[in-house]
Design an enzyme around this catalytic site. Structure first.
Site, PDB file in Angstrom:
ATOM      1  N   LEU A   9       0.825  -1.211   0.000  1.00 58.28           N
ATOM      2  CA  LEU A   9       0.000   0.000   0.000  1.00 58.28           C
ATOM      3  C   LEU A   9       0.868   1.273   0.000  1.00 58.28           C
ATOM      4  CD1 LEU A   9      -3.012   0.783   0.192  1.00 58.28           C
ATOM      5  CD2 LEU A   9      -2.675   1.021   2.645  1.00 58.28           C
ATOM      6  N   ASP A  10       0.572   2.198  -0.921  1.00 58.39           N
ATOM      7  CA  ASP A  10       1.255   3.503  -1.003  1.00 58.39           C
ATOM      8  C   ASP A  10       2.739   3.370  -1.335  1.00 58.39           C
ATOM      9  OD1 ASP A  10      -1.177   4.645  -0.287  1.00 58.39           O
ATOM     10  OD2 ASP A  10      -0.666   4.748   1.829  1.00 58.39           O
ATOM     11  N   GLU A  11       3.162   2.202  -1.846  1.00 54.43           N
ATOM     12  CA  GLU A  11       4.583   1.993  -2.130  1.00 54.43           C
ATOM     13  C   GLU A  11       4.861   1.791  -3.623  1.00 54.43           C
ATOM     14  OE1 GLU A  11       7.177   2.063  -0.097  1.00 54.43           O
ATOM     15  OE2 GLU A  11       6.018   2.389   1.744  1.00 54.43           O
TER      16      GLU A  11
END
Lengths: 311, 311, 311, 311
Positions: free
Chosen positions: D255-257
């Site tokens: 997530l968000d990476e």
């Protein structure tokens, strides 16, 4: 022109839930705004704050500017909290005029934050500024009631219908301009506090500006004073500038010369055609116009000759 | 370390012409600045302005912020004009404390704009932030006296010499850190109002921060909280961000966690190596640090827990 | 005028360590740059790449632009790696002219990345652009040799001395302008590849521009075409714009009308005096000029009539 | 869920006039795009250009990047003009694979510019990113066909109806997530080339991402890696940053990476509440997401491990 809806009283054209959504924002209830300008000199701030304090008002925000403490001009915006503001406002205005403003030769304006400005949007065929203002208003982002859209073309009527705002199609030709402006004035009379030209490609006459009796804000698609007049993106491409911009300003009789409220720019390159530059510019236009309308309707703009103080 | 010059009294280390050049800027003579914070409530602004008015002070600028008029915190900065300010300042401070600040449980600070803050610059080997501050000061752009440069390396001594500022080379190793900080403290004692870490690559100990008794501002070469710690440009390249930034903040014992004063960013692309990103970033670092130092020394920064109000 | 140093041969005026520091940057050894422009048409890219491939050159970067694939103009920049480039360059240029450029009616320029452009800086009294270029050069950030500073004032001689660059003070008055330009031309003859006007407050004559035989880049302290001519910050304050900018452009006989290489802007407000606006603008000027000089000296700028392609 | 319209074949869901309006933009007819990446080495560019030249293709644009000419990675995007491209494309792909790509161990992708990418928009309750993409698509600004909107809430159905795009309301709870994703996958199967999460507040499972077989782009409302996870504007207010941003990135299981495509920021101040910061941020979110979608659908994005090359 949509006669039926345009003749509705103001209170009917905005859905109640929308209005209250906006009014809840930032806890605006019982908040007053005072805008002042006068010759600078000692004692102004003390008199103003004493006036408010004596009536039980609590100052929440204050901005102030002096062009020169010795003989310059003084500008101030105060936001204050006062119970039952809306009903007390007429009396407060009268007393402030008598006790403070008169003494300092002050121009002032006092308003209730919870009463949104009533706005008419003028537009021709480009939809980006119009839709952006309508979207922001519907989301409760703008302290306004959009009560009327006026266009010299029928193209955008369907888009506007989705927002429950009356759309008046008033064609303008060289021959019919005076008559068209007369119809516009009748349509707006006593119904609006502000006219916003959201890419309206007609020049408003000096006669219209005087008779409409409310300010008008225009968005010009260049970083003024560069590329005034027609075709600014074509001019920008031809001159080879590396940034294009947009300018929101009050409308005066001198085209593109009115006091500037807000400006911004975006980077372009040799790769972009005039059409692509115009698209990039449109993103700036709509944001700059929205910021200017918000600043004006928040009572954050003061005039200093042909320039603005934006608190 | 340049013992001779570092032991000179403060008044000797800045050429008189430079100081007066700065002091002439913006007609700062007889201008006072008042910074206040307290629990919000009715009557604060009225009391403060009445206090100033009663002493013949004319309010030139005022900024104010309230986190919440009901039970929030109140912050204000006032610039006022008062004849013979410098000599009246001690009395004014005492009276303000007694008559106003005490009543509202207010923290405040009152200073004369014409008295520049005395600043020590700490630096390691990168010259860009150091030189930029020295240049701006020499041009009369910064409201400071730079009285001392401290470095853990000798590299920049020649550059600093051109500005007639003493350069103290105090090496720091793990073993000698406590001793080095002791020397730094002795060098600065009673001579500075602010420490600026202009790319100083050593962590100041909590003991140093407590004993130095003046604020310290650091420039971190990333857009905090992104890329805290070492090697932010390497981290940025690895993560593939499209912008890099810089952050000026007050130094606290928690590394890279102090209150942020100013930040800015610049666009980068896949084309740039870490070295080129660092060059681009350096342009942002020096501007962000200069703005933060200027804001602090203009008395425009107030603390609100671990954040800042910058008026 | 510093006759002694200005008569030194080019190779003597830059410390060897600096030059090699720059040359190491980005592994520029054996890298060639090819700039081309011609009428667009089929087969250009294939011919150019086949020419390079046949000589063992490896294309490292390529940028390309076509205003219109049918009858438009074609622009390209290629960076290639070729062993022993510097000694092979004269032969390569001749062959490329015969085998490729002639066939397509192409204007081209081929250079070795490791040979920095020789630059003369012209300046009057403001130091910010001058110091920024000297300092970037010293840090190894700019692909140039700064071989001469020319000024119509003596003020900045001491600052320049710290960079070991000769400083020629050549006063200019209305009466002596032709003679002064003659002295400037003699000083620069065969010694420079570029003239940079780093806030030089004199207009160069058309005669000078023709005879100097190298390009000149100027920094104008406004977002052109807004506020051309004198006093742009005063003009900006008077018009009340919300952003000020700077423009780096090639110098032509039409003042402030030459092809724009780079521009940028900074936000200002009603609070700032003309002097403060000028300070804010100076930060933009130095960065915009440095970027333009870097782009030109990296062979990244191509002319398209009065506009530029910056790859 | 609107079963009727979601089961329509792809060609039926976009009004013909819109598609042709977009296709006319920039004269895209017969323009091909070739994206390549491989180990760098000599002869790649020459082989590619010779391949295209031999088939009568004219190279219109070319961008190229090498992380290191010795043993680094090579990335290139070429736009070429070739008559009857759409019908020749399958053969061209096969031949390029055999004659060029195989030889250099190259990953490549070849497409026709006039065939827009088919896009599904996922959204929850915030309308700003959704409306902005729909509206840009209607204006002919985005090289896409928006064929489906999917939401876990019914709120925005009416807004989407105005754009004649089917709206599938698929509620998602912890218990029903697997089943909901199964319905989403069936709805999209063979109908889309890209999934865009336009403020969709659910995390897509790794299983979904593998099975959907097309890329997904998400907009995160912070300047990643700062403020990953929930409530980024609350986090920003608490940390006291001076800028907020938005990040468009490819969705990965982390997530968000995922690889970042585009980012931008806007300045905020202590005056703004979390709600006002969120409004300011929304302006950035919609622009950053639109730019990322445009870049992806123009075939301008290449992956380099977890970062992107955006030509």
């Amino acid at each position: 022109m949509n006669e039926a809806s345009s003749s509705l009283p103001h209170s009917a054209v905005v859905a109640p839930d929308r209005r209250s959504q906006w009014a809840r924002d930032g806890a605006l209830h019982d908040h007053g705004r005072l805008l002042m300008s006068c010759q600078d000199g000692p004692g102004i701030v003390a008199s103003v704050t004493a006036f408010l304090h004596a009536r039980g008002a609590n100052i929440v925000h204050a901005d102030q500017n002096s062009t020169d403490p010795e003989g310059g001009k003084f500008f101030q915006r105060i936001v204050f909290h006062l119970p039952n503001l809306v009903e007390r406002l007429p009396g407060l205005r009268r007393e402030f005029g008598e006790e403070v403003a008169g003494r300092f030769g002050m121009a002032f304006q006092m308003s209730a934050a919870e009463v949104p400005k009533r706005v008419a949007l003028f537009v021709s065929k480009f939809d980006h500024c119009l839709l952006d203002l309508l979207w922001r208003w519907r989301r409760g982002e703008l302290p306004v009631d959009i009560v009327q859209v006026v266009s010299n073309h029928p193209d955008l009527e369907k888009d506007v219908a989705g927002f429950d705002v009356p759309y008046a199609h008033i064609p303008v030709t060289r021959a019919t301009k005076a008559e068209a402006e007369q119809r516009q004035l009748e349509l707006l009379e006593n119904r609006v506090d502000l006219v916003v030209l959201a890419r309206y490609m007609q020049v408003l006459s000096g006669d219209f500006l005087r008779r409409v009796e409310v300010p008008a804000i225009n968005i010009h698609h260049s970083f003024l004073p560069a590329f005034a007049g027609a075709g600014p993106y074509e001019q920008a491409k031809k001159r080879g500038v590396k940034l294009v911009g947009a300018t929101a300003h009050y409308v005066t009789e001198d085209l593109d010369e009115g006091p500037i409220i807000e400006q911004d720019v975006a980077r372009i390159s040799h790769r972009q055609s005039v059409r692509e530059i115009a698209r990039r510019g449109a993103d700036i236009e709509r944001v700059v116009l929205a910021r200017a309308v918000e600043a004006h309707c928040d009572d954050r703009v003061l005039l200093d000759d042909n320039t603005t103080i934006v608190f």
